[in-house]
Motif scaffolding. Structure first.
Motif, PDB file in Angstrom:
ATOM      1  N   ASP A   9       0.550  -1.618  -0.235  1.00 21.65           N
ATOM      2  CA  ASP A   9       0.040   0.206   0.452  1.00 21.65           C
ATOM      3  C   ASP A   9       0.484   1.041   0.372  1.00 21.65           C
ATOM      4  O   ASP A   9       0.039   2.501  -0.136  1.00 21.65           O
ATOM      5  CB  ASP A   9      -0.467  -0.313   1.073  1.00 21.65           C
ATOM      6  CG  ASP A   9      -0.048   0.044   2.597  1.00 21.65           C
ATOM      7  OD1 ASP A   9       0.827  -1.023   2.183  1.00 21.65           O
ATOM      8  OD2 ASP A   9      -0.563   0.163   3.607  1.00 21.65           O
ATOM      9  N   ASP A  33      -4.324  -2.341  -2.504  1.00 19.41           N
ATOM     10  CA  ASP A  33      -5.498  -3.337  -2.255  1.00 19.41           C
ATOM     11  C   ASP A  33      -4.910  -4.770  -1.690  1.00 19.41           C
ATOM     12  O   ASP A  33      -4.731  -5.196  -2.400  1.00 19.41           O
ATOM     13  CB  ASP A  33      -6.713  -2.856  -2.589  1.00 19.41           C
ATOM     14  CG  ASP A  33      -7.652  -3.473  -2.130  1.00 19.41           C
ATOM     15  OD1 ASP A  33      -8.078  -4.325  -2.209  1.00 19.41           O
ATOM     16  OD2 ASP A  33      -8.298  -2.476  -0.367  1.00 19.41           O
ATOM     17  N   PRO A  56      -4.986  -2.398   3.460  1.00 21.18           N
ATOM     18  CA  PRO A  56      -6.257  -2.218   3.285  1.00 21.18           C
ATOM     19  C   PRO A  56      -6.714  -3.554   2.704  1.00 21.18           C
ATOM     20  O   PRO A  56      -6.458  -3.736   1.696  1.00 21.18           O
ATOM     21  CB  PRO A  56      -6.393  -0.972   2.804  1.00 21.18           C
ATOM     22  CG  PRO A  56      -5.263  -0.859   1.708  1.00 21.18           C
ATOM     23  CD  PRO A  56      -3.984  -1.206   2.691  1.00 21.18           C
TER      24      PRO A  56
END
Length: 228
Positions: A9, A33, A56
């Motif tokens: 990320d 992601d 995430p």
């Protein structure tokens, strides 16, 4: 051209990894992601997948577990988490290697090359051609399949090679250092903790009681021995 997937990320780090890999003749893709990274990993036919742990959507541990269920591909963790417990957990999930941030881009490239060579060798014909049978354990070296009491158990390429190495030399005691060199190679940059992690994973798959193993015995302070 070998293909590398970077699931990271932090775009600055991801681009640094990609640039060095491309300079060394690799094709590298970036996904920032966790959910999309896993989807791309499963669909992209990559030679090596680089995974951060803190992502995430889906963390690196989950991604590694899902990859291991479906693919036999080299997976490397690159993370700022440097504690041993995180390294061991990453290896337990199925990672082949663990590199701590900040890292040398040259070391990253060297490790990637090492893992690709290793996986290519594993897919070759260096394993003996006959079956290895010890009690209820059968290793079919022609098909690279392992059976326990007639039931097939799934293993990664690394777990398989380690099991064949030990089972082909029953009664011989091997140190962790010897196993690391024999299975991971002289150019492997990790430590012997990965040997212990892989031994434990194999035991869970082939032993009736992994806490009281019959096949792969630990000789404390010495190493491991395979018993017929």
């Amino acid at each position: 051209m070998k293909r590398i997937l970077i699931i990271e990320d932090d775009l600055h780090i991801a681009e640094l990894e990609r640039d060095y890999l491309q300079l060394n003749g690799f094709k590298a893709d970036i996904v920032q992601d966790g959910v999309q990274g896993l989807q791309k990993a499963l669909a992209g036919n990559y030679d090596v997948i680089i995974v951060d742990l803190m992502l995430p959507g889906k963390d690196g541990y989950e991604i590694i577990k899902e990859i291991r269920k479906r693919l036999d591909v080299s997976v490397m963790v690159v993370s700022a988490k440097e504690e041993d417990v995180n390294k061991i957990r990453g290896l337990e999930c199925g990672a082949d290697d663990y590199l701590t941030k900040p890292f040398s881009p040259g070391e990253l490239v060297a490790r990637i090359k090492s893992h690709i060579r290793r996986y290519e060798r594993l897919k070759g014909s260096l394993i003996p051609s006959e079956a290895i049978i010890h009690r209820g354990l059968e290793i079919n070296t022609a098909s690279h399949k392992v059976y326990v009491n007639g039931h097939e158990v799934q293993m990664t390429a690394r777990e398989y090679e380690l099991l064949v190495f030990l089972a082909s030399n029953p009664g011989v005691v091997f140190s962790k250092e010897h196993i690391l060199t024999s299975i991971w190679g002289d150019d492997y940059y990790g430590d012997t903790a990965t040997v212990a992690v892989h031994i434990q994973k194999i035991r869970r798959k082939i032993e009736r009681d992994s806490s009281n193993p019959e096949f792969i015995e630990t000789l404390w302070g010495t190493g491991y021995r395979f018993n017929k």
